[in-house]
Design a protein around this motif. Structure first.
Motif, short mmCIF file in Angstrom:
data_model
loop_
_atom_site.label_atom_id
_atom_site.label_comp_id
_atom_site.label_asym_id
_atom_site.label_seq_id
_atom_site.Cartn_x
_atom_site.Cartn_y
_atom_site.Cartn_z
N SER A 48 0.85 -1.18 0.00
CA SER A 48 0.00 0.00 0.00
C SER A 48 0.89 1.23 0.00
O SER A 48 2.03 1.17 0.42
CB SER A 48 -0.91 0.00 1.24
OG SER A 48 -0.15 0.15 2.41
N ARG A 80 6.78 -2.32 -11.83
CA ARG A 80 5.51 -1.93 -12.44
C ARG A 80 4.39 -2.39 -11.51
O ARG A 80 3.89 -3.51 -11.63
CB ARG A 80 5.37 -2.56 -13.82
CG ARG A 80 6.43 -2.11 -14.79
CD ARG A 80 6.21 -2.57 -16.21
NE ARG A 80 5.57 -3.85 -16.37
CZ ARG A 80 6.01 -4.82 -17.16
NH1 ARG A 80 7.12 -4.65 -17.85
NH2 ARG A 80 5.35 -5.96 -17.26
N ALA A 81 4.01 -1.53 -10.59
CA ALA A 81 2.97 -1.88 -9.63
C ALA A 81 1.63 -2.10 -10.31
O ALA A 81 0.80 -2.86 -9.82
CB ALA A 81 2.86 -0.80 -8.56
N SER A 82 1.43 -1.46 -11.46
CA SER A 82 0.14 -1.57 -12.14
C SER A 82 -0.20 -3.00 -12.55
O SER A 82 -1.36 -3.40 -12.50
CB SER A 82 0.12 -0.67 -13.38
OG SER A 82 1.15 -1.08 -14.28
N ASP A 83 0.80 -3.78 -12.94
CA ASP A 83 0.53 -5.17 -13.32
C ASP A 83 1.28 -6.18 -12.45
O ASP A 83 1.33 -7.36 -12.77
CB ASP A 83 0.82 -5.41 -14.81
CG ASP A 83 2.27 -5.21 -15.19
OD1 ASP A 83 3.08 -4.81 -14.32
OD2 ASP A 83 2.61 -5.47 -16.35
N GLY A 84 1.89 -5.73 -11.34
CA GLY A 84 2.55 -6.64 -10.40
C GLY A 84 3.81 -7.28 -10.95
O GLY A 84 4.15 -8.41 -10.59
N CYS A 86 8.14 -6.75 -12.21
CA CYS A 86 9.34 -5.93 -12.14
C CYS A 86 10.35 -6.48 -13.13
O CYS A 86 10.28 -7.65 -13.54
CB CYS A 86 9.91 -5.86 -10.73
SG CYS A 86 10.68 -7.36 -10.13
#
Length: 160
Positions: A48, A80-84, A86
């Protein structure tokens, strides 16, 4: 007369992650992120925006990740937090010195699900003169390397 860029360096030695301010290596208030251990990677479903930096994978972290049938060590290039996912650049251990170098010629960057990051390692980053005297005859090119201070889990790939 000396120009503004030719002044003698008199500053203290600092360690800094790219994009952060430097801290003196002698600082007694070294954050927990630099402990001499390997930490388990955070669960990506629990990330979070308010979490502390010690629990989040960031660029330039040195991590252990699942790579095919085994485990590899790599430097996090991007998250890339948007699609989980790296992007990790695999590292290999140099036999002569024990330091870890980027395996850019033999193994390209790997896109890895954040769930495949198994540990975040304590490592020191540095640079040295590139040792290839044919392509670097005057010694002006440098290469990145890492000294991993943490114990590596069993089964981690060390070679290229």
């Amino acid at each position: 007369p000396r120009g503004p860029m030719s002044a003698v360096f008199t500053g203290a030695r600092t360690a800094a992650r790219p994009g952060t301010s430097g801290r003196s290596l002698a600082s007694p208030a070294r954050p927990a992120r630099f402990s001499r251990t390997a930490r388990p990677a955070p669960n990506p479903t629990h990330a979070s925006p308010g979490e502390e930096a010690n629990d989040v994978i960031v660029e330039w972290d040195v991590v252990v990740f699942r790579d095919g049938d085994g485990l590899s060590v790599g430097k996090v290039e991007s998250v890339r937090a948007s699609d989980g996912m790296c992007v990790c650049q695999p590292l290999f251990q140099e036999e002569e010195t024990g330091v870890w170098l980027e395996a850019t010629y033999t193994r390209g960057p790997k896109t890895v699900p954040l769930g495949d990051i198994t540990a975040i390692l304590d490592a020191d980053f540095a640079q040295r003169m590139a040792p290839d005297r044919v392509s670097n005859p005057h010694g002006e090119h440098a290469e990145d390397f890492w000294e991993i201070l943490a114990e590596l889990p069993d089964g981690v790939r060390r070679g290229e």
